[in-house]
Design a protein around this motif. Structure first.
Motif, PDB file in Angstrom:
ATOM      1  N   THR A  97     -53.626  23.328  47.847  1.00 28.20           N
ATOM      2  CA  THR A  97     -52.974  22.496  47.331  1.00 28.20           C
ATOM      3  C   THR A  97     -52.008  22.844  46.094  1.00 28.20           C
ATOM      4  N   LYS A 100     -49.341  24.964  47.068  1.00 27.71           N
ATOM      5  CA  LYS A 100     -48.031  24.312  47.533  1.00 27.71           C
ATOM      6  C   LYS A 100     -47.089  23.686  46.434  1.00 27.71           C
ATOM      7  N   LYS A 101     -47.774  23.171  45.441  1.00 26.57           N
ATOM      8  CA  LYS A 101     -47.115  22.249  44.570  1.00 26.57           C
ATOM      9  C   LYS A 101     -46.359  23.370  43.613  1.00 26.57           C
ATOM     10  N   TRP A 102     -46.799  24.361  43.275  1.00 29.47           N
ATOM     11  CA  TRP A 102     -46.197  25.771  42.716  1.00 29.47           C
ATOM     12  C   TRP A 102     -44.949  25.934  43.239  1.00 29.47           C
ATOM     13  N   LEU A 103     -45.203  26.156  44.704  1.00 34.32           N
ATOM     14  CA  LEU A 103     -43.927  26.547  45.432  1.00 34.32           C
ATOM     15  C   LEU A 103     -42.661  25.551  45.172  1.00 34.32           C
ATOM     16  N   GLU A 104     -43.117  24.184  44.677  1.00 32.02           N
ATOM     17  CA  GLU A 104     -42.020  23.313  45.011  1.00 32.02           C
ATOM     18  C   GLU A 104     -41.244  23.347  43.407  1.00 32.02           C
ATOM     19  N   ASP A 105     -41.916  23.993  42.610  1.00 34.83           N
ATOM     20  CA  ASP A 105     -41.492  24.109  41.064  1.00 34.83           C
ATOM     21  C   ASP A 105     -41.958  25.128  40.325  1.00 34.83           C
ATOM     22  N   ASN A 112     -36.457  28.160  34.616  1.00 31.16           N
ATOM     23  CA  ASN A 112     -37.294  27.082  34.845  1.00 31.16           C
ATOM     24  C   ASN A 112     -38.525  27.062  34.015  1.00 31.16           C
ATOM     25  N   GLY A 115     -41.463  24.825  34.589  1.00 29.09           N
ATOM     26  CA  GLY A 115     -41.972  24.669  36.066  1.00 29.09           C
ATOM     27  C   GLY A 115     -43.554  25.152  35.936  1.00 29.09           C
ATOM     28  N   GLN A 118     -48.291  29.744  37.809  1.00 27.09           N
ATOM     29  CA  GLN A 118     -49.273  30.133  38.985  1.00 27.09           C
ATOM     30  C   GLN A 118     -50.512  30.980  38.398  1.00 27.09           C
ATOM     31  N   LYS A 461     -49.348  21.848  33.967  1.00 29.41           N
ATOM     32  CA  LYS A 461     -48.562  22.544  34.993  1.00 29.41           C
ATOM     33  C   LYS A 461     -49.134  23.771  35.042  1.00 29.41           C
TER      34      LYS A 461
END
Lengths: 508, 508
Positions: A97, A100-105, A112, A115, A118, A461
């Protein structure tokens, strides 16, 4: 034919036996089908969230039944296999999960800066500049030769031998030996190359166990093992919990206990699977523990899978000992030992997809080589790596510098987290700090751990890996990768995390 | 646990049933074991070569038994899984035997003119010069950018999205559309990229069927399907024989017959698998047959797997129609259709290991994407191909020239074989002549076919693929690849084969 498989032993027997045995069994099966058809449906809330995702064992996917098969013009997609239904629907653990969130932002220092950072992904960016430099100087000649006309297109374009090029196996054996500081030499003929360590583990698992068998896995363990092994092989993983009170060391007594438990439940244990240096804890197995492990697996007639993908990524004072080193003594039955290796960690090249099985078992070598038809490495990549790993000067420099950088970054993270009141486990290898945030949990439970993890993800984040994803039995531990950011990012990371921790402390 | 699997249906039932059903069955099993233990060994020639290599279905590998587990110091290797035993021991069909022999003594026009000529391997060497030229001009900038400093090492070295780079999917969709002469457009989101078409077929099979299910496969079929699908998925392949009297065309009536037969035997058929253009026959399915096929699979609630890896390697006047073209009409349920594609054939790059699943089923896309963790394509290769396939001028020129060369070489082989009195099937695509040598068989049987095949291999030193390896029901047909040699080699090939045929004719 399939439903009478259990009778095969008899069918192979003398003809006269067939009917006498087949008929009562056939009757039993029909009775069984009759019962199944007429059984009332279970109450709607009876399956748990997890079992709801499990495929039914009847061979018919959940979205289809004998009475409601999709017909022409149906808008439901044609039913897939039970296993595909399970795979497609499988709920993702926090580990995925966060990814996936990281890939979006994704965070970038300039483009960024707000952002998501990771720290949940096991990649090492610290020494990519060295790889980049080497590629810029050597790419063309690695693949096309020193000068125009040297190119052998056949070597790049045509089919390759199963299990990889012998040239690559040879330099790989040399590289592995160098990684182990020359303490052991590897035989290229025992190496099987695969497209990453992930298919290496899967192929090896296929070779060592049958569906329904199990591996004992000291936990906390790498979250990917669950997918790598369980998705297709039908093998179960049984965590053998290691605890902070014992420095997360592996205890043979705990292995013995889980082995007996499994046996009681009728589960055949086929192997012990461990990562050394440990992912996520970062500790290194002592020579004595390795001896005890070999005795244990020999005594129980098990295999031992030693995942040593971080063998060259050590930074502490402790010396890494490969299981291969102990086998040189000739005391143990080597044929039950298998090493997983790859270039994703120690050479920072996960994108190249190069993994290896190193096995001492001729049957495993034969079977796994055939299985590499499903996970071959692209030939241009193989040739590139033959060049790179043959460049001794580069390899030695890279390993030395990379170890220094790992040590430096690790120290920075440990110090930064200490300032926030967070203690790290004293690790010696890998890309992670194994972090104790238990005192910041609002409730000392998996729920509390995931709540803190979510806040760090959504408010700070920053993606961490919660211990729960690693099957850690004690709540509040997190895996925190220190190799995906630069030194300059460290204060930002600490600053972001600190805000969430303060909030958690305030409401504690 | 293993031996009571067949009773699972009962065990799931009400408790009272368990004992009543378990006891008679347990007795049956013990009786079966008793018989097996006391049965005298079979006479040495009783099991056929192929059945002798099959694993026992008891879950215990052949080289181990309950009473003789290897102990410490044993010299037998530690027992592997039943499936690995089967895979390691699997007797190779003639298809693979020929391949192995060739590897030991490969023909080369100057360095080994008496070596074995490989016409059994489906590689196309005819247009590699074009690839070579492109690589020499574009390799460096494809991977490292136009000038020093353009390199983004992160794009090459780090983890990649499952199922391949979107950039590659996009150019792949364009390439596939170009291959189909623009008659259909492909959606990149429906493409899943894998390390070759082999893992694409395997992953798709995992998604469409469960162990014990079956696919109907029009035969003669590609010999590799047996390994690609059966090694790990547990799926059976049921040949649906096509005959020379019917131009090896697919008959829906034959499909229907085999479907019913399977149903009678309790086997659940899940899909029809075919290659179009056909490997080995080289014919192309007519639009009408495709319509009939879609009706058949819809009617029976099956999937349709269309392996179109030779779609761009056509050379006849007949036009190739992709199954995708028919789905644009909206008449059929697309979600049961899946295309296999790859760059090993149409772009002559098997060494690059690039395959694709193109599916219209969202559940297959979701599950198969997750499965690509076991067969990812190396990132340098992906980037290289993004460049190559984006080069429209190169792609168009390559496809055009390659088709011309295929046509020319095909004609040369057909003519050469005709001179020997051997007729070829009128093929339109692929790398093969499908050759009728039945009149040269000493006995009209599989044995006679394999005898001729062995003589061509051992005396003429030419590897062909016997029809038996392709499950062809008529003896005497051979697959003869015309793309692995040069025009200059053709007379030598014909000369070598002619000697064996003369000998066979003489003793006929």
């Amino acid at each position: 034919m399939r439903i009478i498989v259990p009778l095969q032993g008899i069918v192979q027997g003398r003809g006269g036996l067939i009917l006498g045995s087949l008929i009562p069994c056939a009757l039993l099966y029909f009775f069984q089908f009759y019962l199944k058809r007429n059984r009332s449906s279970p109450p709607p809330d009876s399956p748990s969230a997890s079992t709801a995702n499990l495929p039914e064992l009847t061979g018919i996917p959940r979205n289809s039944s004998r009475t409601s098969l999709p017909t022409r013009g149906s808008i439901r997609p044609a039913p897939v296999s039970s296993r595909a239904t399970a795979i497609a629907r499988a709920s993702d653990s926090a580990y995925y999960t966060g990814w996936k969130k990281w890939l979006e932002d994704p965070y970038h220092p300039t483009s960024n800066p707000d952002g998501i950072i990771q720290l949940g992904l096991s990649e090492n960016h610290l020494s990519l500049d060295l790889i980049e430099e080497w590629l810029a100087a050597n790419l063309q000649k690695s693949l096309l030769g020193e000068k125009r006309g040297d190119l052998s297109i056949c070597g790049l374009a045509t089919y390759e031998p199963l299990g990889g090029l012998m040239d690559l196996k040879m330099v790989m054996a040399g590289f592995m030996s160098k990684i182990m500081r020359g303490s052991v030499s590897f035989n290229p003929a025992q190496i099987i190359l695969t497209a990453g360590a992930t298919p290496a583990i899967e192929a090896l698992s296929f070779c060592l166990a049958d569906p329904g068998n199990a591996f004992l896995v000291p936990s906390p363990y790498y979250p990917g093992f669950d997918r790598d092994i369980k998705l297709r092989t039908g093998i179960e993983l049984i965590p053998v919990h290691c605890r902070s009170s014992n420095n997360f060391s592996l205890s043979i007594a705990a292995l013995e206990r889980e082995y007996k438990q499994a046996k009681k439940r009728g589960i055949k244990v086929r192997a012990v699977l461990l990562s050394n240096p440990s992912n996520p804890v970062g500790n290194i197995l002592h020579r004595e523990t390795l001896y005890d492990l070999l005795s244990f697996v020999t005594d129980k007639n098990l295999h031992l899978i030693s995942d040593e993908v971080y063998a060259g990524s050590t930074y502490g004072t402790e010396e890494f000992v490969s299981i291969a080193e102990l086998l040189d003594t000739g005391v143990f039955d080597n044929s039950r030992v298998h090493i997983i290796y790859g270039l994703s960690k120690d050479l920072s090249l996960p994108g190249f997809r190069v993994g290896a099985i190193y096995s001492y078992n001729e049957n495993v070598i034969a079977a796994a080589s055939k299985l590499t038809r499903f996970s071959s490495i692209s030939l241009p990549t193989q040739h590139l790596l033959v060049s790179m790993l043959s460049d001794t000067k580069f390899v030695e420099e890279y390993l030395k510098v990379n170890r220094e950088r790992l040590a430096q970054m690790h120290a920075l993270f440990v110090e930064g987290l200490k300032q926030l009141g967070v203690e790290c486990f004293k690790s010696s290898g890998g890309f992670y700090c194994w972090v104790d945030m238990s005192k910041f949990l609002k409730s000392y439970s998996v729920k509390g751990e995931l709540e803190l993890w979510e806040n760090i993800l959504n408010v700070a984040k920053v993606v961490l890996t919660p211990g729960a994803s690693c099957h850690c039995i004690e709540p509040g531990w997190f895996r925190c990768c220190f190799t995906t950011v630069t030194e300059r990012d460290v204060p930002l990371v600490m600053n972001r995390i600190s805000k969430v921790l303060k909030d958690h402390k305030a409401t504690h």
